[in-house]
Design a protein around this motif. Sequence first.
Motif, PDB file in Angstrom:
ATOM      1  N   ARG A  71      -5.043   4.865  -3.428  1.00  0.00           N
ATOM      2  CA  ARG A  71      -5.497   5.374  -2.135  1.00  0.00           C
ATOM      3  C   ARG A  71      -6.981   5.075  -1.930  1.00  0.00           C
ATOM      4  O   ARG A  71      -7.425   4.832  -0.790  1.00  0.00           O
ATOM      5  N   LYS A  75      -7.104   0.892   2.086  1.00  0.00           N
ATOM      6  CA  LYS A  75      -7.631   1.669   3.217  1.00  0.00           C
ATOM      7  C   LYS A  75      -6.677   1.714   4.405  1.00  0.00           C
ATOM      8  O   LYS A  75      -6.688   2.662   5.179  1.00  0.00           O
ATOM      9  N   ASP A  76      -5.866   0.673   4.560  1.00  0.00           N
ATOM     10  CA  ASP A  76      -4.938   0.614   5.686  1.00  0.00           C
ATOM     11  C   ASP A  76      -3.787   1.599   5.468  1.00  0.00           C
ATOM     12  O   ASP A  76      -3.106   1.553   4.446  1.00  0.00           O
ATOM     13  N   ASP A  77      -3.548   2.485   6.437  1.00  0.00           N
ATOM     14  CA  ASP A  77      -2.544   3.534   6.271  1.00  0.00           C
ATOM     15  C   ASP A  77      -1.133   2.986   6.148  1.00  0.00           C
ATOM     16  O   ASP A  77      -0.323   3.486   5.358  1.00  0.00           O
ATOM     17  N   ASP A  78      -0.809   1.958   6.937  1.00  0.00           N
ATOM     18  CA  ASP A  78       0.539   1.380   6.874  1.00  0.00           C
ATOM     19  C   ASP A  78       0.775   0.714   5.523  1.00  0.00           C
ATOM     20  O   ASP A  78       1.848   0.865   4.924  1.00  0.00           O
ATOM     21  N   PHE A  80      -0.738   1.465   2.771  1.00  0.00           N
ATOM     22  CA  PHE A  80      -0.661   2.502   1.736  1.00  0.00           C
ATOM     23  C   PHE A  80       0.691   3.208   1.756  1.00  0.00           C
ATOM     24  O   PHE A  80       1.201   3.602   0.709  1.00  0.00           O
ATOM     25  N   ALA A  81       1.283   3.357   2.931  1.00  0.00           N
ATOM     26  CA  ALA A  81       2.600   3.991   3.021  1.00  0.00           C
ATOM     27  C   ALA A  81       3.632   3.183   2.228  1.00  0.00           C
ATOM     28  O   ALA A  81       4.473   3.745   1.521  1.00  0.00           O
ATOM     29  N   SER A  84       2.799   3.685  -1.447  1.00  0.00           N
ATOM     30  CA  SER A  84       3.176   5.019  -1.888  1.00  0.00           C
ATOM     31  C   SER A  84       4.682   5.111  -2.121  1.00  0.00           C
ATOM     32  O   SER A  84       5.140   5.770  -3.071  1.00  0.00           O
TER      33      SER A  84
END
Length: 200
Positions: A71, A75-78, A80-81, A84
């Motif tokens: 994390r 940095k990019d949320d998509d 990282f999803a 994850s």
Amino acid sequence: MKQEFLNLAKQRRTIYALGKQVDFSNAELADLIKEAVKLAPTAFNSQSTRAVIAFGQAHDKVWEIVRESLRKVVKDDDAFAQTSAKIDSFKAAYGTVLYFTDMDVVHNLEKQFPAYADNFYDWSEQAMGNTNFAVWTALAENGLGASLQHYNPLIDEAIAAEFDVPASWKLRAEMPFGSIEAPAGDKEFMADDDRFKVVD
């Protein structure tokens, strides 16, 4: 010609769909893994490989450390999803073997045998590969799946702190293992003529 070893090696595949439906006790699994590590060959019988065998909350913590560490750099949320979700698949496994090389062993051999000093780290990596294969195949023989991951060195400090790992132990790989929830896909092999040369 006997083929039992090759048949066992064929069972060892990278399994990503892992679960917790395991009929062995933690003690039985730990003994199996320890024995496989002990029997894996090492140069100069250096026995340079170390392992932390994590079950239960300790196993979960390994993969939360990986998630938290990633994390910080993803940095990019998509993106990282997706990352994850991959971590969740490893956490869904029954346990994890953390593999280390004891660098004190490597450095002591470098001092003892200076003529071979440049080789000892490479040889410790060969020992690591031997160990990974031995444990992986022993798990496969018992109907368990595994994969080999490499989140080191990103997670090294947090793993060392969490599990009180000696400073000389260098993390080299992480192996989640558990029940096989979906089989591996077909494996393709390159042409023998491109890979082998047999000479008389």
